[in-house]
Scaffold this motif. Structure first.
Motif, mmCIF file in Angstrom:
data_model
loop_
_atom_site.group_PDB
_atom_site.id
_atom_site.type_symbol
_atom_site.label_atom_id
_atom_site.label_comp_id
_atom_site.label_asym_id
_atom_site.label_seq_id
_atom_site.Cartn_x
_atom_site.Cartn_y
_atom_site.Cartn_z
ATOM 1 N N THR A 158 -9.971 58.643 -12.708
ATOM 2 C CA THR A 158 -11.210 59.301 -12.303
ATOM 3 C C THR A 158 -11.075 60.816 -12.317
ATOM 4 O O THR A 158 -12.069 61.520 -12.516
ATOM 5 N N ASN A 175 -10.140 46.931 -8.825
ATOM 6 C CA ASN A 175 -10.430 46.718 -7.402
ATOM 7 C C ASN A 175 -11.882 47.015 -7.066
ATOM 8 O O ASN A 175 -12.572 46.217 -6.433
ATOM 9 N N SER A 176 -12.375 48.171 -7.546
ATOM 10 C CA SER A 176 -13.739 48.573 -7.195
ATOM 11 C C SER A 176 -14.768 48.211 -8.260
ATOM 12 O O SER A 176 -15.960 48.174 -7.984
ATOM 13 N N GLY A 177 -14.295 47.973 -9.487
ATOM 14 C CA GLY A 177 -15.213 47.734 -10.592
ATOM 15 C C GLY A 177 -15.832 48.995 -11.155
ATOM 16 O O GLY A 177 -16.653 48.932 -12.073
ATOM 17 N N ALA A 178 -15.434 50.155 -10.618
ATOM 18 C CA ALA A 178 -16.003 51.425 -11.078
ATOM 19 C C ALA A 178 -15.517 51.763 -12.477
ATOM 20 O O ALA A 178 -14.384 51.446 -12.854
ATOM 21 N N THR A 212 -12.283 50.013 -16.502
ATOM 22 C CA THR A 212 -12.840 49.854 -15.160
ATOM 23 C C THR A 212 -11.706 49.714 -14.168
ATOM 24 O O THR A 212 -10.602 49.271 -14.509
ATOM 25 N N ASP A 213 -11.975 50.070 -12.915
ATOM 26 C CA ASP A 213 -11.006 49.877 -11.837
ATOM 27 C C ASP A 213 -11.059 48.413 -11.415
ATOM 28 O O ASP A 213 -12.129 47.905 -11.034
ATOM 29 N N ASN A 261 -4.738 56.927 -12.284
ATOM 30 C CA ASN A 261 -5.937 57.351 -11.582
ATOM 31 C C ASN A 261 -7.188 56.962 -12.355
ATOM 32 O O ASN A 261 -7.896 56.042 -11.996
#
Length: 619
Positions: free
Chosen positions: A85, A339-342, A336-337, A83
């Motif tokens: 997050t 897929n989203s870059g978050a 970082t994710d 996860n």
């Protein structure tokens, strides 16, 4: 019989910079003449033992003291790894590449806590930050230490063995960081008495390390820092020159511990051991309280080097590699994710509780000790966060079947820790002043590791492997027998052992020093007083090794501040021959091995009597 009394007093302002405490020159305002038959005798001696006799530790000069360490976090079985997050979660590299077991290991060699971890959960091992250095081919710089060769030294005296003691070295790794390496020399039988010196080559086994051989440092890039050369010869009949056998390191990715260093300056003075320990602890744990710092929701507002989020330097292409405490698993953690870059969670690494103390008082060890180098684990014994207490949480995982269960306990005992990889100044401060042992430093070894990179391919890398042991160079909660059986039951049902076991635990396995305060501050039973008389640079008194010693002063007469010597302790010097003049004296206060006395201050004084010969007086 008439006498002339001379006061030979130590004056720190007039001492040459290379003189030790208790070593000083005194120039006479008026020259003295020694006639045939005149005697020189010490009337009174006052040795400045304010620090050692009062249980104080004397710091001769302002000293910069530092500790270098690796930081790790507990990859708890309570954490999720997919996860990043949510609270208590990380995001590992996908496609089973995040939890990367060394492919060099055969299945039976892999620890069961690794091979049986629950899906998308942690394994309750500590994982340490690493940084990558790529060593190019053709560098001719780095080598892998494989063995060490040492020899006997019977020049002063013969013993029936050599070796058989601990040694500590330093070297620079591929990242340019100074590393400390401690080990023990094999105990080797000596050749027959009267024979030539012999040498012995000791294989390092798995305890190899990669070092920079081009550094002008020690012997070929590796420096011996403990024990001293004189101690090796005198106490162990071992030659202090130790040569390391090594192979060239060709090239490749080398991961080293991402170490941090904290430091504090100890002003010169005499310290109560409790105050000195507190000064070190406070200096090391100081938090950076930058009120202007702008932080995000995933960044700690205040940090210290001992406790913080994993550093930016750990991440390469947004993936950080953390090595397990047994070096069997490389944890590939994303920041970082993909897929989203978050931005996602980073591990909190290090120790929230750091304490270096003096263990004094009745019944205590009377040594310095590290009581905590870790972050305590808090377990909820009441449920719903109502009864958080420092303790352990043992989670059983069934590796068998429902009909034939076989459990592995995952023991969450701390949230993270630090392992000391270097202490400076090592010998002169941490060992000589505080009595710590060399193995308090966690030895960093080199290990070849085969990393799964996907698609049926692998990469050969090198990772650090810390040689750590509870109570030696690592602190952790002490697990006793009182937690093995559920409270209030004589014979528990088997179901009790399949439930999570939570219990408070304030007992800690500390790291104790090797020497007591008395051993540090009051090592010997007596002092030797050496006085040499000169006439404009020509030595008059103290013409040989025996004449040098003018008094032997017992510590029996130690007061709370000074050790006192009397005329009865003096060895009388009687002058024979032509008259000579004396212009100055050199005084040295020595330990029994004739080395400068340890643990004395800078205010010693000798009262010297020049007694005229009765024959000279009558004439």
């Amino acid at each position: 019989m008439s006498s002339t009394i001379l006061e030979l007093k130590e004056n720190i302002q007039l001492k040459p910079p290379d003189f030790n405490n208790g070593e000083f020159n005194v120039n006479l305002r008026k020259h003295l003449t020694l006639e045939n038959g005149d005697s020189v005798v010490m009337r009174n001696i006052f040795i400045d033992t304010v620090a050692s006799s009062g249980g104080m530790i004397d710091i001769d000069e302002d000293t910069d003291v530092s500790m270098t360490f690796a930081r790790g976090f507990n990859f708890s079985v309570q954490m999720n790894d997919n996860n990043g997050t949510n609270a208590d979660s990380l995001l590992l590299e996908a496609n089973n590449l995040g939890y990367n077991v060394d492919q060099n290991l055969a299945a039976p060699a892999i620890k069961k806590t690794h091979s049986n971890r629950p899906t998308n959960k942690g394994d309750s091992h500590i994982y340490y930050e690493t940084v990558k250095t790529t060593v190019p081919a053709g560098h001719n710089k780095f080598r892998v230490a494989r063995s060490m060769t040492f020899a006997s030294d019977f020049e002063d005296h013969y013993r029936d063995h050599y070796g058989g003691f601990d040694v500590t070295f330093q070297y620079f790794d591929v990242n340019g960081v100074k590393q400390t390496y401690n080990t023990s020399l094999n105990n080797i039988d000596s050749p027959k008495e009267g024979g030539d010196d012999a040498d012995h080559t000791q294989d390092l086994g798995d305890a190899t390390f990669i070092f920079d051989s081009t550094r002008d440092f020690g012997n070929g890039g590796i420096a011996l820092i403990s024990p001293s050369a004189s101690s090796m010869i005198k106490d162990h009949t071992t030659n202090p020159t130790i040569a390391f056998g090594s192979d060239a390191f060709i090239s490749g990715d080398v991961y080293t511990m991402n170490t941090k260093t904290v430091s504090v300056t100890i002003p010169a003075g005499a310290y109560d051991p409790n105050d000195l320990a507190r000064l070190i602890t406070d200096g090391f744990v100081k938090v950076n309280q930058d009120e202007d710092k702008i932080f995000t929701g995933r960044t700690l507002p205040y940090t210290s080097l001992i406790l913080s989020e994993a550093g930016d330097e750990v991440y390469d292409a947004n993936i950080g590699i953390f090595i397990s405490d047994d070096a069997q698993v490389a944890l590939r953690v994303r920041n970082t994710d993909p897929n989203s870059g978050a931005v996602v969670n980073r591990p909190i690494v290090g120790a929230s509780e750091f304490a270096f103390v003096f263990d004094g008082g009745a019944g205590a060890s009377q040594t310095f000790k590290f009581t905590s180098l870790h972050s305590p684990y808090y377990t909820d014994t009441g449920g719903a966060g109502t009864a958080l207490q420092i303790g352990n949480e043992l989670t059983p995982v069934n590796t068998g079947t429902a009909q034939n269960p076989a459990y592995i306990y995952y023991n969450d005992k701390k949230k993270g820790d630090i392992i000391i990889t270097g202490l400076e100044p090592f010998q002169s401060f941490w060992v000589d002043k505080l009595g710590m042992a060399g193995d308090v430093i966690g030895k960093t070894q080199n290990k070849a590791f085969k990393l799964d990179i996907g698609g049926g391919n692998s990469a050969d890398i090198h990772v650090p492997f810390l040689s750590i042991q509870s109570g030696v160079n690592m602190t952790e909660p002490f697990l006793g027998t009182d937690v093995l059986i559920p409270k209030g039951k004589f014979i528990p049902a088997s179901a009790d052992y399949s439930a999570v076991l939570k219990f408070p635990n304030l007992n800690t396995t500390s790291i104790y020093g090797a020497k007591t305060l008395n051993q540090i501050t009051n090592i010997n039973g007596y002092f030797l007083i050496e006085i040499r008389g000169y006439n404009n640079g020509t030595r008059i008194i103290g013409s040989n090794n025996i004449d040098d010693i003018s008094a032997i002063v017992s510590r029996y007469y130690t007061s709370p501040s000074y050790t006192n010597g009397y005329a009865s302790d003096s060895i009388v010097y009687t002058h024979y021959g032509e008259s000579v003049e004396l212009s100055n004296f050199t005084v040295r206060i020595l330990d029994p091995d004739r080395t400068p006395a340890v643990g004395i201050g800078t205010n010693s004084c000798v009262y010297l009597a020049i007694e005229k010969s009765p024959t000279e007086e009558n004439s």
